[in-house]
Design an enzyme around this catalytic site. Structure first.
Site, short mmCIF file in Angstrom:
data_model
loop_
_atom_site.label_atom_id
_atom_site.label_comp_id
_atom_site.label_asym_id
_atom_site.label_seq_id
_atom_site.Cartn_x
_atom_site.Cartn_y
_atom_site.Cartn_z
N LYS A 192 -25.10 -3.48 -5.06
CA LYS A 192 -24.29 -4.68 -5.25
C LYS A 192 -24.39 -5.20 -6.68
CE LYS A 192 -23.54 -9.37 -3.47
NZ LYS A 192 -23.53 -9.98 -4.82
N GLY A 197 -13.67 -3.85 -4.49
CA GLY A 197 -13.45 -2.59 -3.78
C GLY A 197 -14.03 -2.65 -2.39
N ARG A 211 -12.37 -5.62 10.02
CA ARG A 211 -13.06 -5.50 8.73
C ARG A 211 -13.51 -6.87 8.23
NH1 ARG A 211 -9.04 -1.53 8.00
NH2 ARG A 211 -7.67 -2.93 6.86
N ARG A 232 -4.68 -7.03 -10.93
CA ARG A 232 -5.62 -7.65 -9.99
C ARG A 232 -6.92 -6.87 -10.02
NH1 ARG A 232 -3.85 -6.80 -4.17
NH2 ARG A 232 -2.27 -8.38 -4.65
N LYS A 277 0.86 -1.18 0.00
CA LYS A 277 0.00 0.00 0.00
C LYS A 277 0.90 1.24 0.00
CE LYS A 277 -4.17 -1.77 2.25
NZ LYS A 277 -3.85 -3.20 2.07
N ASP A 288 -1.08 -2.18 -4.12
CA ASP A 288 -2.48 -2.20 -3.70
C ASP A 288 -3.14 -0.86 -4.04
OD1 ASP A 288 -2.94 -4.74 -2.70
OD2 ASP A 288 -2.15 -4.25 -0.72
N MET A 289 -4.45 -0.92 -4.26
CA MET A 289 -5.21 0.30 -4.50
C MET A 289 -5.99 0.64 -3.24
SD MET A 289 -5.59 2.62 -6.84
CE MET A 289 -5.18 1.91 -8.44
N GLN A 323 -10.31 -1.46 -8.91
CA GLN A 323 -11.50 -1.74 -8.11
C GLN A 323 -12.75 -1.52 -8.96
OE1 GLN A 323 -10.37 -0.43 -3.71
NE2 GLN A 323 -9.95 1.22 -5.13
N THR A 378 -11.59 -12.56 -6.05
CA THR A 378 -12.99 -12.68 -5.65
C THR A 378 -13.19 -13.96 -4.87
OG1 THR A 378 -15.29 -12.74 -6.45
CG2 THR A 378 -13.64 -13.87 -7.80
N HIS A 379 -14.17 -13.92 -3.94
CA HIS A 379 -14.61 -15.13 -3.25
C HIS A 379 -16.01 -15.52 -3.69
CE1 HIS A 379 -11.83 -12.97 -0.46
NE2 HIS A 379 -11.26 -14.15 -0.48
#
Length: 309
Positions: free
Chosen positions: A202, A189, A289, A185, A98, A135-136, A164, A227-228
């Site tokens: 969503k 987001g 988080r 990647r 980051k 990372d964004m 994102q 993604t999950h």
């Protein structure tokens, strides 16, 4: 209902101390963060490698407003890279950085400081036989982050980008970055962005993710599908087939501790799977988080605090 209170607790040092010593919550900590030290991160990477999984490691911390702290973060990454190389793990492990953790948010010359610090990490990564992904973060840093990426890629073209999908601009950014040798990647987001710059619904985010994924899969770069979501995994596999991509010309990415069975299933099916491994002393905010994202864990957390009191 508990999401916002849990996120507010992320700021509490006292609650952090409780979380770290309670049996149940300690188990939750180690489910998502392998530890605070370089050794714990390297050991977790070795365990993933044994399971046929790659890793990208993130030394936790962001929004650094202290130049000495930024320097310490750079030192932590160089130490990590040396340790990974010593264990012979860099073939399947890279690092995620980051820019706000290495000086981007500093009031004077933050952009320049972050660029030079990122160069140092990229040089250490190359010497170790691996690479870096930037990372964004929130949308106010996107232009600066992409500008630093362009500068880094002049000397370190292997440097990865993150985009994102919830941002309105991202489909255009995907088109700009879908070139030969470009690692990108794509994630949905995670920051709280205003409606003026980001999709709020969503379904709109999902639709944007698929549009962006199509651009990356049709391009000449190396898509990294973060993604999950089972539907997105299925769609990505279908798009790979549609655009004639062979396994290994793209990869799936998931967080450490999230859907580990799916990670192993994909790897067993011949897919490249990379696990995002966070570590370091700043694990608490990250953990909270993750808890807020997974309601089933909030019950265990609350019971732990009640039993302690």
């Amino acid at each position: 209902m508990l999401r916002q209170p849990i996120l507010l607790l992320a700021r509490s040092e006292r609650v952090k101390q409780l979380v770290s010593i309670l049996p149940v919550s300690s188990g939750i900590v180690t489910s998502y963060v392998p530890g605070e030290t370089t050794q714990s991160a390297v050991d977790a990477t070795a365990g993933l490698a044994d399971a046929g999984l790659h890793a990208t490691l993130d030394f936790l911390g962001e929004d650094t407003l202290d130049a000495e702290q930024a320097d310490a973060t750079v030192a932590a990454y160089t130490d990590l890279l040396s340790s990974l190389a010593a264990r012979g793990l860099t073939r399947g492990a890279e690092v995620s950085v980051k820019l706000s953790a290495i000086g981007q948010a500093l009031p004077d010359n933050g952009h320049k400081i972050a660029l030079e610090n990122a160069r140092t990490i990229c040089r250490a990564a190359r010497n170790a036989g691996t690479s870096v992904t930037l990372d964004m973060e929130d949308h106010t840093t996107t232009d600066s982050t992409l500008a630093i990426l362009r500068e880094l890629r002049k000397d370190f073209p292997e440097t990865g980008a993150v985009l994102q999908a919830y941002l309105h601009r991202t489909e255009a950014d995907c088109r700009a970055l879908a070139y030969e040798g470009s690692r990108v990647r794509l994630c949905k987001g995670a920051y709280n962005e205003p409606e003026s710059v980001a999709w709020q619904d969503k379904l709109d985010v999902d639709l944007s993710y698929v549009r962006c994924l199509k651009v990356l899969m049709a391009g000449h770069g190396y898509p990294m599908i973060a993604t999950h979501d089972p539907r997105m995994v299925e769609i990505a596999s279908s798009l790979a087939s549609r655009y004639g991509r062979v396994q290994g010309s793209y990869e799936f990415q998931m967080l450490y501790g999230i859907r580990p069975e799916e990670q192993r299933r994909l790897a067993a099916a011949g897919e490249s799977v990379r696990v995002y491994v966070p570590y370091g002393h700043e694990w608490y905010g990250y953990l909270m988080r993750r808890l807020a994202e997974r309601p089933q864990n909030l019950t265990f957390f609350a019971r732990s605090l009640i039993s302690k009191s």
